[in-house]
Design an enzyme around this catalytic site. Structure first.
Site, mmCIF file in Angstrom:
data_model
loop_
_atom_site.group_PDB
_atom_site.id
_atom_site.type_symbol
_atom_site.label_atom_id
_atom_site.label_comp_id
_atom_site.label_asym_id
_atom_site.label_seq_id
_atom_site.Cartn_x
_atom_site.Cartn_y
_atom_site.Cartn_z
ATOM 1 N N CYS A 13 0.820 -1.212 0.000
ATOM 2 C CA CYS A 13 0.000 0.000 0.000
ATOM 3 C C CYS A 13 0.857 1.265 0.000
ATOM 4 O O CYS A 13 1.631 1.491 0.935
ATOM 5 C CB CYS A 13 -0.917 -0.004 1.217
ATOM 6 N N LYS A 40 -8.257 -9.691 4.937
ATOM 7 C CA LYS A 40 -8.163 -8.890 6.151
ATOM 8 C C LYS A 40 -8.663 -9.684 7.354
ATOM 9 O O LYS A 40 -9.578 -10.507 7.224
ATOM 10 C CB LYS A 40 -8.988 -7.615 5.999
ATOM 11 N N VAL A 53 -5.548 0.684 5.377
ATOM 12 C CA VAL A 53 -4.315 1.035 6.072
ATOM 13 C C VAL A 53 -3.800 2.330 5.442
ATOM 14 O O VAL A 53 -4.142 2.640 4.298
ATOM 15 C CB VAL A 53 -3.260 -0.095 5.953
ATOM 16 N N SER A 70 -3.463 8.530 5.836
ATOM 17 C CA SER A 70 -2.002 8.640 5.900
ATOM 18 C C SER A 70 -1.502 10.049 6.192
ATOM 19 O O SER A 70 -0.631 10.238 7.052
ATOM 20 C CB SER A 70 -1.374 8.123 4.598
#
Length: 233
Positions: A13, A40, A53, A70
């Site tokens: 990711c 997951k 995430v 993020s």
């Protein structure tokens, strides 16, 4: 004692990649929990409300803080652990940084994924042109100050926001015949500078891993939250 930091991350990711880079640039110790985005854990939505995430858990004394998205995590880290600084000191400088981060989040990265997801030739040509235009914007508007990094003040969260997609650029070259544009020499110099940073090297993956990870995007069979959102956009 410093707080205990736990990062829920996925190696593939790019958004989680941003936060791994920020934590490492800050010299912060953290526990990393690797999440398989294709399988997951059953309770993952209890950890990540969006099912994505990165997620950062901050535990200190009896307090527990849970953060996601993020760049929100990265700005928290900048405020909570201000050295070394990864944003300009001035309000104006920080505002400019957020403008470029907004461009990366809302213009550049969607075009990257839409080019990979596009299946017919006309749509691929459209998104190649759009992404090329975005690269030229970075070349002429963002990197026009003559410095090595995206901000004239030096390395920052803006570089961290953009870099992960350039580490994955080989996926565009391989699946869509779109190498980094030759008419963006400043951007190529920036990428070389980024690739030379020890923190970047610490988290670099084999390009073949990205080709494997992003094959489902190129075939338009990816089931990630990002792929689903961009298909419906």
């Amino acid at each position: 004692m410093p707080p205990t930091l736990t990062l829920y991350s996925s190696n593939r990711c790019p958004y989680a990649h941003r936060t791994r880079l920020t934590l490492t640039e800050k010299g912060l110790a953290f526990n990393r929990v690797e999440i398989d985005l294709d399988h997951k854990p059953a309770n993952f939505n209890e950890i990540s409300p969006y099912g994505k995430v990165p997620v950062l858990l901050v535990e200190e004394g009896g307090d527990r803080l849970r953060l996601w998205e993020s760049m929100i995590i990265n700005e928290y880290l900048e405020e909570a652990f201000p050295e070394p600084a990864l944003l300009p000191r001035s309000a104006g400088g920080r505002a400019v940084a957020r403008i470029w981060i907004d461009f990366i989040n809302n213009q550049f990265t969607p075009a990257f994924y839409k080019l990979l997801l596009a299946q017919d030739a006309a749509r691929q040509d459209q998104w190649r042109q759009t992404l090329h235009d975005h690269c030229r914007f970075l070349e002429t508007e963002v990197l026009n100050h003559g410095g090595d990094y995206l901000l004239a003040t030096g390395f920052s969260l803006v570089d961290i926001a953009l870099y992960p997609w350039f580490e994955r650029w080989e996926t565009l070259s391989h699946y869509r015949g779109f190498p980094l544009p030759a008419d963006c020499p400043r951007l190529q110099t920036w990428l070389a500078k980024m690739n030379g940073r020890g923190t970047v090297q610490a988290w670099r993956n084999d390009p073949q891993q990205y080709l494997d990870d992003y094959r489902a995007y190129a075939n338009n069979t990816a089931t990630t939250t990002t792929a689903q959102a961009l298909r419906s956009d």
